[in-house]
Scaffold this motif. Sequence first.
Motif, PDB file in Angstrom:
ATOM      1  N   PHE A   1      14.945  -0.237 -12.230  1.00 36.06           N
ATOM      2  CA  PHE A   1      15.875  -0.829 -13.061  1.00 36.06           C
ATOM      3  C   PHE A   1      17.323  -0.102 -12.694  1.00 36.06           C
ATOM      4  O   PHE A   1      17.349   0.945 -12.545  1.00 36.06           O
ATOM      5  CB  PHE A   1      15.631  -0.373 -14.204  1.00 36.06           C
ATOM      6  CG  PHE A   1      16.646  -0.956 -15.477  1.00 36.06           C
ATOM      7  CD1 PHE A   1      16.452  -2.086 -15.792  1.00 36.06           C
ATOM      8  CD2 PHE A   1      17.106   0.086 -16.178  1.00 36.06           C
ATOM      9  CE1 PHE A   1      17.536  -2.501 -16.980  1.00 36.06           C
ATOM     10  CE2 PHE A   1      18.107  -0.199 -17.050  1.00 36.06           C
ATOM     11  CZ  PHE A   1      18.088  -1.628 -17.509  1.00 36.06           C
ATOM     12  N   LEU A   2      18.202  -0.942 -12.831  1.00 38.69           N
ATOM     13  CA  LEU A   2      19.587  -0.634 -12.369  1.00 38.69           C
ATOM     14  C   LEU A   2      20.535  -1.257 -13.331  1.00 38.69           C
ATOM     15  O   LEU A   2      20.378  -2.399 -13.765  1.00 38.69           O
ATOM     16  CB  LEU A   2      20.109  -1.016 -11.029  1.00 38.69           C
ATOM     17  CG  LEU A   2      19.448  -0.450  -9.699  1.00 38.69           C
ATOM     18  CD1 LEU A   2      19.864  -1.135  -8.533  1.00 38.69           C
ATOM     19  CD2 LEU A   2      19.816   1.337  -9.941  1.00 38.69           C
ATOM     20  N   GLU A   3      21.637  -0.615 -13.690  1.00 31.01           N
ATOM     21  CA  GLU A   3      22.577  -1.014 -14.713  1.00 31.01           C
ATOM     22  C   GLU A   3      24.060  -0.834 -14.065  1.00 31.01           C
ATOM     23  O   GLU A   3      24.169   0.317 -13.606  1.00 31.01           O
ATOM     24  CB  GLU A   3      22.585  -0.316 -16.120  1.00 31.01           C
ATOM     25  CG  GLU A   3      21.495  -1.054 -17.074  1.00 31.01           C
ATOM     26  CD  GLU A   3      21.921  -0.567 -18.405  1.00 31.01           C
ATOM     27  OE1 GLU A   3      22.197   0.844 -18.423  1.00 31.01           O
ATOM     28  OE2 GLU A   3      21.864  -1.151 -19.561  1.00 31.01           O
ATOM     29  N   ASN A   4      24.814  -1.513 -14.301  1.00 30.46           N
ATOM     30  CA  ASN A   4      26.287  -1.383 -13.889  1.00 30.46           C
ATOM     31  C   ASN A   4      27.082  -1.550 -15.150  1.00 30.46           C
ATOM     32  O   ASN A   4      26.958  -2.713 -15.698  1.00 30.46           O
ATOM     33  CB  ASN A   4      26.690  -2.444 -12.757  1.00 30.46           C
ATOM     34  CG  ASN A   4      28.134  -2.342 -12.439  1.00 30.46           C
ATOM     35  OD1 ASN A   4      28.748  -1.464 -12.376  1.00 30.46           O
ATOM     36  ND2 ASN A   4      28.720  -3.461 -12.290  1.00 30.46           N
ATOM     37  N   HIS A   5      27.925  -0.645 -15.549  1.00 34.78           N
ATOM     38  CA  HIS A   5      28.711  -0.672 -16.748  1.00 34.78           C
ATOM     39  C   HIS A   5      30.151  -0.965 -16.323  1.00 34.78           C
ATOM     40  O   HIS A   5      31.070  -1.070 -17.253  1.00 34.78           O
ATOM     41  CB  HIS A   5      28.789   0.566 -17.502  1.00 34.78           C
ATOM     42  CG  HIS A   5      27.116   0.893 -17.954  1.00 34.78           C
ATOM     43  ND1 HIS A   5      26.487  -0.106 -18.857  1.00 34.78           N
ATOM     44  CD2 HIS A   5      26.274   1.938 -17.709  1.00 34.78           C
ATOM     45  CE1 HIS A   5      25.576   0.543 -19.414  1.00 34.78           C
ATOM     46  NE2 HIS A   5      25.359   1.796 -18.708  1.00 34.78           N
ATOM     47  N   GLU A   6      30.265  -1.095 -15.001  1.00 32.63           N
ATOM     48  CA  GLU A   6      31.871  -1.360 -14.510  1.00 32.63           C
ATOM     49  C   GLU A   6      32.316  -2.928 -14.445  1.00 32.63           C
ATOM     50  O   GLU A   6      31.292  -3.452 -14.065  1.00 32.63           O
ATOM     51  CB  GLU A   6      32.350  -0.487 -13.361  1.00 32.63           C
ATOM     52  CG  GLU A   6      32.051   0.823 -13.411  1.00 32.63           C
ATOM     53  CD  GLU A   6      32.820   1.738 -14.644  1.00 32.63           C
ATOM     54  OE1 GLU A   6      33.793   1.362 -14.658  1.00 32.63           O
ATOM     55  OE2 GLU A   6      32.286   2.854 -15.199  1.00 32.63           O
ATOM     56  N   LYS A   7      33.402  -3.445 -14.553  1.00 34.20           N
ATOM     57  CA  LYS A   7      33.951  -4.779 -14.410  1.00 34.20           C
ATOM     58  C   LYS A   7      34.366  -4.879 -12.934  1.00 34.20           C
ATOM     59  O   LYS A   7      34.558  -6.052 -12.624  1.00 34.20           O
ATOM     60  CB  LYS A   7      34.751  -5.080 -15.362  1.00 34.20           C
ATOM     61  CG  LYS A   7      34.451  -4.867 -17.065  1.00 34.20           C
ATOM     62  CD  LYS A   7      35.580  -5.284 -17.786  1.00 34.20           C
ATOM     63  CE  LYS A   7      34.853  -5.205 -19.386  1.00 34.20           C
ATOM     64  NZ  LYS A   7      36.235  -5.477 -20.268  1.00 34.20           N
ATOM     65  N   ASP A   8      34.672  -3.854 -12.039  1.00 35.33           N
ATOM     66  CA  ASP A   8      35.282  -4.084 -11.104  1.00 35.33           C
ATOM     67  C   ASP A   8      34.257  -4.656  -9.782  1.00 35.33           C
ATOM     68  O   ASP A   8      32.944  -4.662 -10.140  1.00 35.33           O
ATOM     69  CB  ASP A   8      35.906  -2.979 -10.351  1.00 35.33           C
ATOM     70  CG  ASP A   8      34.953  -1.673 -10.463  1.00 35.33           C
ATOM     71  OD1 ASP A   8      34.292  -1.492 -11.299  1.00 35.33           O
ATOM     72  OD2 ASP A   8      34.751  -1.148  -9.288  1.00 35.33           O
ATOM     73  N   ILE A   9      34.679  -5.283  -9.004  1.00 34.56           N
ATOM     74  CA  ILE A   9      33.903  -6.014  -7.869  1.00 34.56           C
ATOM     75  C   ILE A   9      33.355  -4.948  -7.133  1.00 34.56           C
ATOM     76  O   ILE A   9      34.091  -3.981  -6.511  1.00 34.56           O
ATOM     77  CB  ILE A   9      34.790  -6.954  -7.122  1.00 34.56           C
ATOM     78  CG1 ILE A   9      35.355  -8.125  -7.974  1.00 34.56           C
ATOM     79  CG2 ILE A   9      33.756  -7.464  -5.889  1.00 34.56           C
ATOM     80  CD1 ILE A   9      35.871  -9.093  -7.213  1.00 34.56           C
ATOM     81  N   LYS A  10      32.154  -4.977  -6.446  1.00 37.21           N
ATOM     82  CA  LYS A  10      31.309  -4.217  -5.822  1.00 37.21           C
ATOM     83  C   LYS A  10      30.422  -4.678  -4.683  1.00 37.21           C
ATOM     84  O   LYS A  10      30.118  -5.806  -4.873  1.00 37.21           O
ATOM     85  CB  LYS A  10      30.253  -3.369  -6.685  1.00 37.21           C
ATOM     86  CG  LYS A  10      30.810  -2.533  -7.919  1.00 37.21           C
ATOM     87  CD  LYS A  10      29.742  -1.635  -8.439  1.00 37.21           C
ATOM     88  CE  LYS A  10      30.297  -1.232  -9.826  1.00 37.21           C
ATOM     89  NZ  LYS A  10      31.576  -0.479  -9.767  1.00 37.21           N
ATOM     90  N   ASN A  11      30.819  -4.074  -3.609  1.00 36.27           N
ATOM     91  CA  ASN A  11      30.066  -4.662  -2.349  1.00 36.27           C
ATOM     92  C   ASN A  11      28.963  -3.828  -2.054  1.00 36.27           C
ATOM     93  O   ASN A  11      28.941  -2.677  -2.119  1.00 36.27           O
ATOM     94  CB  ASN A  11      31.072  -4.640  -1.163  1.00 36.27           C
ATOM     95  CG  ASN A  11      32.236  -5.294  -1.334  1.00 36.27           C
ATOM     96  OD1 ASN A  11      32.237  -6.571  -2.063  1.00 36.27           O
ATOM     97  ND2 ASN A  11      33.331  -4.974  -1.085  1.00 36.27           N
ATOM     98  N   VAL A  12      27.541  -4.547  -1.991  1.00 33.08           N
ATOM     99  CA  VAL A  12      26.423  -3.876  -1.819  1.00 33.08           C
ATOM    100  C   VAL A  12      25.767  -4.342  -0.602  1.00 33.08           C
ATOM    101  O   VAL A  12      25.928  -5.630  -0.241  1.00 33.08           O
ATOM    102  CB  VAL A  12      25.550  -4.103  -3.071  1.00 33.08           C
ATOM    103  CG1 VAL A  12      26.167  -3.186  -3.982  1.00 33.08           C
ATOM    104  CG2 VAL A  12      25.154  -5.169  -3.491  1.00 33.08           C
TER     105      VAL A  12
END
Length: 273
Positions: free
Chosen positions: A26-37
């Motif tokens: 389970f993963l959560e991202n709380h930020e609005k910026d674009i992320k490269n994965v």
Amino acid sequence: MKFCVHLNMQISPPKHLAPFIRHYIFLENHEKDIKNVRLFTDGSTGLILSANMNLYSDFSEEHIPASFFYGTLNSYKDFSSKGKFSFIAVVFQPYFLNMILNTSAKEVKNQIISVEDVLKDKLIRFQDQLFDKINPLTIINDLNIFFTRFISKETGTDYQLIAAIQQYILQHKGSVSSKDLEYFTGYSERHLERKFENYMGVSPKKYTNIIRLHYFLSLMSQGVSDENMTSLSYHAGYSDQSHLIREFKKSIGLTPRQYIKTENKMAVNFIEL
């Protein structure tokens, strides 16, 4: 900014599901910026469940479904994410996707398949639970019930054979030759290759290379220096360090040193670039 990983949550399935499911993440991202994965191969297939994930392939504008199955990867896939999201990854034993889709794993290798195209509304309630921020442990428990019902039907002897070969390769940390597999199973190399590609999506040789690489990753996690890189590569079954680096870059797109310096590892094979 980095992903916020909720409790670093990786959950094992109950014992009766372990032959089909490796674990849940389970993963959560709380930020609005674009992320490269980057997701790189560990030999598994899987399911990503999300209600609100904006994911794009290869840093392009090709939108990925919020919930999808993924086939065995040859190497790695790059994605970009936009905005806040949460998701559950169900990491399958490689052959389980073959059972769910009822098609050759070779046909869906490197593919992303929308959940709606396969199971229609059967997984909607799990997406709704994620959207409503239900405790992820509750959702995973419900998924255990769902998959238990799914495997209640006869799985057949071929799955037992493939699972036995997979375990043999895992036990030997990928250092297995085609002759070893012929002796272990009593089948010819060509017969095993056809069976393996149908159920696992890749050849036995490719799978042994993946497992050997991940064994090296496990050794690296215990600490690596210039002095012991060569000894670790030999210990993992590589003939020389240059062979290791070639395999590493082909599968992960990075050198071992670059991988070590990658700060945000959300899972052993899922990293932020």
